[in-house]
Design a protein around this motif. Sequence first.
Motif, short mmCIF file in Angstrom:
data_model
loop_
_atom_site.label_atom_id
_atom_site.label_comp_id
_atom_site.label_asym_id
_atom_site.label_seq_id
_atom_site.Cartn_x
_atom_site.Cartn_y
_atom_site.Cartn_z
N THR A 23 -4.60 30.82 34.14
CA THR A 23 -4.96 30.72 32.81
C THR A 23 -4.29 31.51 31.73
O THR A 23 -3.97 32.36 32.13
CB THR A 23 -6.60 31.00 32.76
OG1 THR A 23 -6.73 32.36 32.88
CG2 THR A 23 -7.36 30.10 33.97
N PRO A 25 -4.77 32.10 27.37
CA PRO A 25 -5.48 31.89 26.23
C PRO A 25 -4.42 31.54 25.01
O PRO A 25 -3.44 32.16 24.95
CB PRO A 25 -6.32 33.07 25.98
CG PRO A 25 -5.29 34.21 26.80
CD PRO A 25 -4.77 33.48 27.84
N THR A 37 -8.40 27.57 26.18
CA THR A 37 -7.82 27.94 27.30
C THR A 37 -6.92 26.97 27.70
O THR A 37 -7.14 25.92 27.83
CB THR A 37 -8.61 28.53 28.19
OG1 THR A 37 -9.41 29.61 27.77
CG2 THR A 37 -8.19 28.84 29.57
N ARG A 75 -1.01 38.31 29.14
CA ARG A 75 -1.44 39.28 29.91
C ARG A 75 -0.57 39.83 30.76
O ARG A 75 0.46 39.03 31.37
CB ARG A 75 -2.76 39.03 31.02
CG ARG A 75 -3.86 38.26 30.12
CD ARG A 75 -5.10 37.69 31.42
NE ARG A 75 -4.44 36.38 31.70
CZ ARG A 75 -4.86 35.92 32.80
NH1 ARG A 75 -5.59 36.51 33.91
NH2 ARG A 75 -4.37 34.46 33.57
N LEU A 153 -13.26 28.85 34.40
CA LEU A 153 -12.57 30.24 34.32
C LEU A 153 -11.63 30.14 33.09
O LEU A 153 -10.85 29.38 32.77
CB LEU A 153 -11.63 30.26 35.39
CG LEU A 153 -10.43 31.39 35.48
CD1 LEU A 153 -11.50 32.63 35.82
CD2 LEU A 153 -9.76 31.26 36.62
N HIS A 155 -11.05 31.99 28.72
CA HIS A 155 -10.70 33.20 28.03
C HIS A 155 -11.69 33.27 26.72
O HIS A 155 -11.46 32.51 25.78
CB HIS A 155 -9.28 33.45 27.56
CG HIS A 155 -8.39 33.72 29.02
ND1 HIS A 155 -8.18 35.02 29.13
CD2 HIS A 155 -7.90 32.87 29.68
CE1 HIS A 155 -7.26 35.06 30.16
NE2 HIS A 155 -7.28 33.60 30.42
N ARG A 163 -9.15 38.38 23.96
CA ARG A 163 -9.34 37.10 24.85
C ARG A 163 -9.37 37.40 26.52
O ARG A 163 -8.71 36.94 27.27
CB ARG A 163 -8.06 36.38 24.61
CG ARG A 163 -8.03 35.88 23.20
CD ARG A 163 -9.14 35.00 22.66
NE ARG A 163 -9.56 34.12 23.51
CZ ARG A 163 -8.84 32.66 23.39
NH1 ARG A 163 -7.79 32.60 22.50
NH2 ARG A 163 -8.97 31.58 24.18
N GLU A 164 -10.31 38.40 26.91
CA GLU A 164 -10.60 38.55 28.09
C GLU A 164 -10.86 37.35 29.05
O GLU A 164 -11.75 36.54 28.72
CB GLU A 164 -11.77 39.61 28.17
CG GLU A 164 -11.37 41.09 27.65
CD GLU A 164 -10.21 41.73 28.67
OE1 GLU A 164 -10.01 41.54 29.75
OE2 GLU A 164 -9.56 42.63 27.79
N GLN A 165 -10.45 37.16 30.33
CA GLN A 165 -10.96 36.35 30.99
C GLN A 165 -12.23 36.50 31.55
O GLN A 165 -12.75 37.42 32.17
CB GLN A 165 -9.65 36.29 32.17
CG GLN A 165 -9.92 35.03 33.19
CD GLN A 165 -8.90 34.98 34.50
OE1 GLN A 165 -9.33 35.88 35.29
NE2 GLN A 165 -8.04 34.35 34.53
N CYS A 190 -13.10 28.96 25.52
CA CYS A 190 -13.08 28.25 26.91
C CYS A 190 -12.89 26.76 26.95
O CYS A 190 -12.74 26.28 28.09
CB CYS A 190 -14.18 28.73 27.76
SG CYS A 190 -14.34 30.55 27.75
N ALA A 193 -10.49 24.93 29.59
CA ALA A 193 -10.27 25.52 30.72
C ALA A 193 -10.58 24.77 32.03
O ALA A 193 -11.47 23.87 31.99
CB ALA A 193 -11.38 26.80 30.86
#
Length: 262
Positions: A23, A25, A37, A75, A153, A155, A163-165, A190, A193
């Motif tokens: 993934t 974001p 996402t 990331r 799943l 962000h 933008r944490e998963q 999200c 996603a």
Amino acid sequence: MSDLPDHTSAIIDAIVDHVGRSTLPFQRAHREEQHATAFWFNELVETTSEGEVIRQYLMTASEPARVELAEFTLRPALCAPVMSAEKLMMLEFAEGWTHLGDLGVAVMSSTGLHAHGARKGWHWTTDEITDGIAATEQDIASLGESPVPAYLLGHVNDGDGSREQAVVIGAITRSGDGGIRWIGDVPQGCVGAPVFIGAPLGGDSFKLVCVGVALTTDAHHTVAAFDRIRAALKAIPSNSTPAPGTGPRAGEQKRRWWQRRS
């Protein structure tokens, strides 16, 4: 399906272990809008005596893909060597997407993203949702009106730019017309996603299945199912020009899709 043992922890572990790096974001650049996402998907084009031919692209919901200037949040786990920059700006972003009819899903060639990394001296280290994980017609047909535990799943946009998963737990149901509805929240960021279930195999075993793409409307949340997505993908030509903004420079080979044999 509702009488199955609770496999929540095992399914979440399988999602993170197998497709945790699939993934990516993104949002409208320089503005706190259109947080969404995308995810990497490998379409199996054909299998020959020499191996499998794979066509690869990003996939997301159509609406957030319509902005002209966007940025991906990178990331560290997705790049090698790790980039110093945390953002990847995309010019002419909307022109880079192909919208799959009225499904509410858009796909972008990953060719330009691979070319960009190569020019900058790094490469992508992603997971991909593969043809073996994406739901088949049989997987979708097995769904019914009774809610089935499902996992998104994505962000989350929590306002600090990180933008944490997150794995968002909900449920899905299938209506009489074949549409799939997501029951539960879809946090901001999200949309687009991938949505998963653990399809039962008997006993305590299950198969990880990506049902489709999380969408949202004014009335409710839906999931664009992979059986319809697969059919729409077959109509996309493989020889159109690269995605704007990150495509090859003059003298480099032009091709729309990043394609390989495995």
